[in-house]
Design a protein around this motif. Structure first.
Motif, mmCIF file in Angstrom:
data_model
loop_
_atom_site.group_PDB
_atom_site.id
_atom_site.type_symbol
_atom_site.label_atom_id
_atom_site.label_comp_id
_atom_site.label_asym_id
_atom_site.label_seq_id
_atom_site.Cartn_x
_atom_site.Cartn_y
_atom_site.Cartn_z
ATOM 1 N N GLU A 183 0.830 -1.207 0.000
ATOM 2 C CA GLU A 183 0.000 0.000 0.000
ATOM 3 C C GLU A 183 0.863 1.255 0.000
ATOM 4 O OE1 GLU A 183 -3.624 2.007 2.584
ATOM 5 O OE2 GLU A 183 -3.446 -0.150 2.367
ATOM 6 N N PHE A 184 2.040 1.179 0.623
ATOM 7 C CA PHE A 184 2.948 2.322 0.712
ATOM 8 C C PHE A 184 3.442 2.741 -0.665
ATOM 9 C CE2 PHE A 184 7.553 3.495 1.331
ATOM 10 C CZ PHE A 184 7.319 4.789 1.779
ATOM 11 N N ALA A 185 3.564 1.783 -1.586
ATOM 12 C CA ALA A 185 4.082 2.091 -2.920
ATOM 13 C C ALA A 185 3.158 3.068 -3.637
ATOM 14 C CB ALA A 185 4.215 0.808 -3.733
ATOM 15 N N THR A 186 3.746 4.132 -4.182
ATOM 16 C CA THR A 186 2.949 5.097 -4.944
ATOM 17 C C THR A 186 3.116 4.882 -6.440
ATOM 18 O OG1 THR A 186 4.776 6.675 -4.787
ATOM 19 C CG2 THR A 186 3.035 6.837 -3.130
ATOM 20 N N GLY A 195 1.665 -13.605 -4.206
ATOM 21 C CA GLY A 195 0.551 -13.716 -3.259
ATOM 22 C C GLY A 195 -0.715 -13.034 -3.710
ATOM 23 N N VAL A 196 -0.609 -11.819 -4.284
ATOM 24 C CA VAL A 196 -1.819 -11.079 -4.649
ATOM 25 C C VAL A 196 -2.524 -11.681 -5.860
ATOM 26 C CG1 VAL A 196 -1.029 -8.908 -3.662
ATOM 27 C CG2 VAL A 196 -0.510 -9.428 -6.041
ATOM 28 N N PHE A 249 -7.463 -5.697 -2.245
ATOM 29 C CA PHE A 249 -6.950 -4.331 -2.233
ATOM 30 C C PHE A 249 -6.450 -3.941 -3.618
ATOM 31 C CE2 PHE A 249 -3.340 -1.433 -1.994
ATOM 32 C CZ PHE A 249 -3.920 -0.348 -1.362
ATOM 33 N N LEU A 250 -5.727 -4.864 -4.262
ATOM 34 C CA LEU A 250 -5.216 -4.596 -5.609
ATOM 35 C C LEU A 250 -6.361 -4.366 -6.589
ATOM 36 C CD1 LEU A 250 -2.819 -4.574 -7.675
ATOM 37 C CD2 LEU A 250 -3.219 -7.025 -7.938
ATOM 38 N N LEU A 251 -7.402 -5.188 -6.497
ATOM 39 C CA LEU A 251 -8.515 -5.085 -7.433
ATOM 40 C C LEU A 251 -9.334 -3.812 -7.200
ATOM 41 C CD1 LEU A 251 -9.796 -8.784 -7.512
ATOM 42 C CD2 LEU A 251 -8.091 -7.669 -8.958
ATOM 43 N N ASN A 255 -4.453 -2.846 -14.950
ATOM 44 C CA ASN A 255 -3.343 -2.481 -14.068
ATOM 45 C C ASN A 255 -2.432 -3.662 -13.740
ATOM 46 O OD1 ASN A 255 -5.375 -3.751 -12.522
ATOM 47 N ND2 ASN A 255 -4.679 -2.738 -10.645
ATOM 48 N N VAL A 256 -2.645 -4.803 -14.403
ATOM 49 C CA VAL A 256 -1.841 -6.002 -14.122
ATOM 50 C C VAL A 256 -1.104 -6.450 -15.378
ATOM 51 C CG1 VAL A 256 -1.889 -8.422 -13.412
ATOM 52 C CG2 VAL A 256 -3.397 -6.766 -12.286
#
Length: 286
Positions: free
Chosen positions: A107-110, A123-124, A160-162, A203-204
């Motif tokens: 989540e920290f990654a911008t 994992g995601v 979260f990614l989706l 986005n993937v």
């Protein structure tokens, strides 16, 4: 307010950058404390993330250290403003701290998050059954409830990614990951079908490094490289049986960027990768 007992990944990273700024100026902790007119213990606590730091204090530290890197100073100031509670906090006390650090790192990654997967799928991108198949092979063995809790947490990471299509995720996966049957043949077949579906998400990006690549392009361990708001805030997370380890020193980041460059060159393009995943799924036999 007493010092934090367990600083978060983000708080520790902010502190590490402040320490790096001070050391680049060849200032000791006591010297910086005298310039700022604070107790020397506060310098140590700021640099370990044990106490909060205001945007004004970061600017004062930068001035004391003669730091002219304004984009970095602005980015660090922005980190002090985010006090939101992460979704992973609901699991605190039920899972090891390493789980939360990995989730917070993502989540920290911008910027873009790039993953090199050499042993198992990222994992995601894992289905619940594939994740259960992995957790069930842990030594010492986990209980059914522990496996279910870890699987639920991993599913939350995927969700979260989706839910955040602005987050760019690139997975570079060695072909061996496509044939390792965590959970059995049918579980792997469904997992590969999910990979194909994910590869169409805007986005993937999923690219495969085939067995026939002229050389093994990466390091043996899997790792995640996340891009921060500025280059100095990039982070590498490596995976091991003892949990994640994080690297952010400039020479370490340069090394992993070079490794990523080799991996990208050895990878099939997205269309070829999708075709390989589909073909592998069809060829699976019980």
């Amino acid at each position: 307010m007493p010092p934090r007992r367990h600083p978060t990944f983000r708080q520790r990273r902010l502190g590490a950058e402040l320490r790096r700024m001070r050391e680049a100026a060849s200032l000791s902790g006591p010297q910086l404390a005298r310039i700022l007119d604070i107790d020397v213990s506060q310098v140590s606590q700021m640099e370990t993330g044990r106490i909060g730091v205001s945007r004004q204090r970061i600017r004062a530290i930068a001035d004391a250290c003669r730091c002219l890197n304004d984009p970095l100073i602005q980015a660090l100031g922005g980190m002090t403003q985010d006090r939101s509670k992460g979704w992973w906090e609901d699991y605190r006390g039920s899972l090891p701290a390493a789980f939360f650090e990995s989730a917070e790192h993502e989540e920290f990654a911008t910027g873009t998050v790039k993953v090199w997967a050499s042993m198992f799928l990222p994992g995601v991108l894992q289905t619940a059954d594939y994740a259960k198949g992995m957790f069930s092979r842990r030594v010492p063995s986990l209980t059914v409830d522990e496996i279910d809790l870890r699987t639920a947490f991993r599913t939350q990471r995927r969700n979260f990614l989706l839910r955040h299509p602005e987050k760019k995720f690139e997975a570079y996966i060695h072909e061996s990951c496509l044939v390792t049957r965590f959970g059995g043949t049918e579980v792997l077949r469904q997992q590969l079908q999910r990979l194909v579906e994910d590869s169409y998400r805007g986005n993937v990006t999923i690219r495969i490094i085939p067995f026939k690549a002229h050389t093994y392009p990466g390091v043996t361990e899997s790792f995640i490289y996340s891009y921060g708001e500025v280059t100095e805030l990039d982070t590498v997370e490596t995976d091991s049986s003892r949990g994640p380890e994080f690297y952010d020193a400039p020479n370490e980041l340069n090394s992993y960027r070079a490794i990523l460059g080799r991996i990208e060159k050895a990878s099939l393009d997205e269309k070829e990768s999708r075709e390989m995943i589909t073909a592998t799924s069809r060829e699976l036999k019980d």
